[in-house]
Design an enzyme around this catalytic site. Sequence first.
Site, PDB file in Angstrom:
ATOM      1  N   CYS A 556      36.100  31.433  45.553  1.00  0.00           N
ATOM      2  CA  CYS A 556      36.960  32.445  44.952  1.00  0.00           C
ATOM      3  C   CYS A 556      36.165  33.732  44.761  1.00  0.00           C
ATOM      4  O   CYS A 556      34.980  33.687  44.441  1.00  0.00           O
ATOM      5  CB  CYS A 556      37.487  31.977  43.594  1.00  0.00           C
ATOM      6  N   THR A 557      36.827  34.844  44.981  1.00  0.00           N
ATOM      7  CA  THR A 557      36.188  36.134  44.744  1.00  0.00           C
ATOM      8  C   THR A 557      36.166  36.380  43.245  1.00  0.00           C
ATOM      9  O   THR A 557      37.186  36.710  42.643  1.00  0.00           O
ATOM     10  CB  THR A 557      36.950  37.267  45.459  1.00  0.00           C
TER      11      THR A 557
END
Length: 689
Positions: A556-557
């Site tokens: 996930c960013t």
Amino acid sequence: MSLIVQFTPFSSTVHPSFWHALTQFKLDVLKLDAPSVPIRASYSAGKTVVDRETGKEVGLGCHLLLGEDAFDLDAKPAKHAVSIRGTLINFNTIEEFKSSDKTALFNTVTDKLWSTVSSGSISSSPDTQLNTFLLITFADLKKYKYYYWFAFPAFMASPLWEISEAGWGMAEDVLGGEGLEGVWEGLTALETEGGAEGAWLVKKGKNGCEVGRVDQWEEFFKDVPEQNQVVAFLDPSATHNPGWPLRNLLSHLRALHPSRPSAFNILCWRDSERPLAGKRWASRYGRISLPGAAGQAQGKRPAAVGWERNVQGKLGPKLADLAPMMDPTRLANQAVDLNLKLMRWRILPDLDLDRISSTRCLLLGAGTLGCYVARTLMGWGVRTITLVDSGRVSFSNPVRQPLFDFEDCLDGGKPKAACAAEHLRKIFPGVNARGVEMTIPMPGHPIPPSEVGKVKQTVKDLEELYDTHDAVFLLMDSRESRWLPTVLGTTKNKYVLNAALGFDTYLVMRHGAREGPAPPPEAGDHPQHARLGCYYCNDIVAPSDSLTDRTLDQMCTVTRPGLAPIAASTAVELLVSMVQHPLGIHAPPSAGKDDDDRHSVLGAVPHQLRGYLARFNSIPITGAAYERCTGCSDIAVKEYEKEGFNMVQRACDETGYLEQLTGLKDLYDESDAVMEAVEWDGDDAEGDF
């Protein structure tokens, strides 16, 4: 020397709500009938505004207002306004409207009005008013177009009324401020009793001015010298001349006193409120008379005028086209760009909104960045937005990605691209939004033999998307997913905007263009600059698999929540600045305030912006293209133009292919050779510190 009295005719003001009311009345009541229908309108004292540039007062016309309550005959007018009854005739076809005997219709209304004007009294009763109107219409309910023509019957005197040499002066100069204050108070009381209805009497005395009813002439003016007798009326005119209602009032006074010399002191009442401190009363005053006329023959109706002129100044009907307002999509289309149009008034008169709205934008990635970019593009008036994504909406998305909601996450989640496009259309139906589900091939991610045909078609579809769009935003999660879009953007010479996020940092950049044609003549003289680099120009390693064997935080960013909107908006603003620049995609990089020759009408057009949220600042950077870049170098681009999908397949399947193709492999070998040629000091062995 006396002058002929000029009268300002009524001008109709029809509120759009009246046409909505007429539509319902036609559908529910009239149907195919075309009877004479009583309706009501109103007028108030004439108003003026001060011109900001000249400082002079400008009249706002002499208006009769028709609103949505026109069919409510018992509705009360606004304070200090006059309600009058009229007649509506709505024809069933445009041919009937055009061919109707307008003279006969006008005479029918005028004859009825004359019976009131020539009678001995007037009151608030609709049958005893001195003014009326005729409205003929044709309602095209399929196209929401309304043809209409007003007539305001007014009787002509023969000979014509003349005004004394003093002309129309300010009433305050004759009656004084205290006198007009007395008129105000008396008029207010008379209106409360229902006895004014647009005309009243005033007598000047030692104690100021008193007010009375017109039908009480003899009693009210008993023993009052003629010079102290004043006839007042609510004047809707804001010009030097009195308004239309005075004509019928004068005809009534002549009929009421046939043996009396026709000369009157007239108060044109134009005060809808008491003047502020230091301001004068707006009402006017004058003495008018009929030369050599002692009266007129009773019972004979004088000639009348009153058909309204259209916008061309000719006697003819007007047209109200409500289609743009009644179609919500068209109405929204006009309203959503209000902010942009206001920009051009004084702030940015050279802003070319058509150039922005016609820019077709392709968004690769419909996640956090994609959602915010799409919303900002709509704010700039962009009408064509296509989103590409392979994912589905998950429960973690809606709070960070404003084009999704909770319902989109259910049952495994809707496809992101299509769902985002659907929400864009809900926000503004006029946008051409489309979602495409697509997985873009990436270097370092081998293509299974069974998937080769599918991936080949994907590359073809992506090329077609590039061909039908002008600007491309790279908004994906991984480094390698930007490679093929970078190659295509350079190959097809499109606007390419790249946005990438860190935890509290972001990068926004525009990719440099290929060598293009000479700039257009209107571009003027602009300094030459080196070709600008792309996202990969600073790298000495080719993009490879960065998605395998990652922990949750790596998948996930992870960023500060406010970072994506900042980066997305910055990317859109950068595109708009480029589009507004005379050189467009070839605009030279500008960042400082002093290099105005490089700016667009919106200001600087930098190459890259690196933002640091921890310090709340951003730094503009300019970087030249790298001759061995795997994304935009001539070697890579020409190889794609020659080999097409075969090059893409090799980049995905063969480790080291892109390094070998672009010369990065030679760079590695040269570096290794240099390192081997270095004579290391044997005393610096490990542990000797």
